[in-house]
Design a protein around this motif. Sequence first.
Motif, PDB file in Angstrom:
ATOM      1  N   GLU A   1     101.821  40.655   3.672  1.00 45.98           N
ATOM      2  CA  GLU A   1     102.064  41.862   2.887  1.00 45.98           C
ATOM      3  C   GLU A   1     103.504  41.999   2.398  1.00 45.98           C
ATOM      4  O   GLU A   1     103.769  42.726   1.436  1.00 45.98           O
TER       5      GLU A   1
ATOM      6  N   GLU B   1      99.150  37.027   7.516  1.00 45.47           N
ATOM      7  CA  GLU B   1      99.781  38.321   7.245  1.00 45.47           C
ATOM      8  C   GLU B   1     100.878  38.115   6.202  1.00 45.47           C
ATOM      9  O   GLU B   1     101.937  37.570   6.497  1.00 45.47           O
TER      10      GLU B   1
ATOM     11  N   SER C   1      96.766  37.728  -0.515  1.00 49.06           N
ATOM     12  CA  SER C   1      95.625  38.547  -0.082  1.00 49.06           C
ATOM     13  C   SER C   1      96.003  39.962   0.328  1.00 49.06           C
ATOM     14  O   SER C   1      95.179  40.877   0.235  1.00 49.06           O
ATOM     15  N   HIS C   2      97.256  40.181   0.781  1.00 51.89           N
ATOM     16  CA  HIS C   2      97.622  41.498   1.311  1.00 51.89           C
ATOM     17  C   HIS C   2      98.804  42.145   0.603  1.00 51.89           C
ATOM     18  O   HIS C   2      99.321  43.151   1.087  1.00 51.89           O
ATOM     19  N   ASN C   3      99.275  41.582  -0.504  1.00 51.94           N
ATOM     20  CA  ASN C   3     100.468  42.177  -1.126  1.00 51.94           C
ATOM     21  C   ASN C   3     100.278  42.519  -2.602  1.00 51.94           C
ATOM     22  O   ASN C   3     101.251  42.603  -3.352  1.00 51.94           O
TER      23      ASN C   3
END
Length: 327
Positions: free
Chosen positions: A144, A142, A305-307
Amino acid sequence: MDNFSYRRALSHQEALGALQEQDGSKLLAGGTDLIPLMKEGIWSPDRLIDITAIPDCDAVEAREDGLNIGALVPLSTLASHPAIQQSYTALSDACRLAATPQLRNMGTIGGNLLQQTRCWYYRGPYDCWLKGGDVCYARGGENEYHSIFATSPEESRCVSAHPSDPAAALLALDASVTFQTAQGETELPIEELYALPKESRRSFVTLPHEAVLTGIRLPAAATAGISAYDKAMARASWAFALAGVAIYFEKQGGEISRARIALSGVAPIPTRARKVEAQLEGADLANLELDTLAETLVESARPLSHNGYKVKLLRALFKQTLSRILE
């Protein structure tokens, strides 16, 4: 929380002596970061050394060569100080936007600059690389809220984002910090206070362990320019920066003669945008290409991958902040 002893230091020399006397000691000022770290079991100091009684460390002093800020000055004082609001606006902005009113009243500028990362893997029950483990869990987890710059393993083993708003403002304002060790007082450019961690130093701060941060110095030359700081947050207020931009520039006639830009919330340490600074210096104020400048700002971003949203966010925030300061 583990048991610990307590000692109150009445001078920097007494604090330094106490640090040298007992390994595992930590300095206590506002405690807004230290106490949560102790409650979460991340830090377990054997002794806390209270430095809040040291005289003359909670004052803002105007001098011919600039402004001296004691390390114990609360963020709320800096946010509302008339001289800082007028001449060092980016710092006033950054302190006003940091945390909650309660935390701004308790938190000191020195503690804010030295605070630990807010990465949930570091703060949680994970043996992450920064805490001495082998893995940065945010790289594939995680992430982000994490960095979009200096994210390759060759650059940094940790991809957390630096949490301090005032650090970016002070970087744009060309500030320095003062600290004391057994060898005496040293002044260090704030840019050198931070460095990407390495195997032998798993920390973003270069300050020696047995050192006491005593203050911040802002140069008088910075009053010749205009500055501002703004940030984007996950909620309307009282949150850490998803992205932050501090801008300082001086103008001569209709041109920008000097520029400094610092970013927060997007890299493991407060980061200068040197290529954008170079494009701004000598540019005509009336014909700035904001889109081109914003593209230069994010061209080296390598989101995780998430930001990826942070790239667009930073680009828009930069244009918004620069437009505001130009007005």
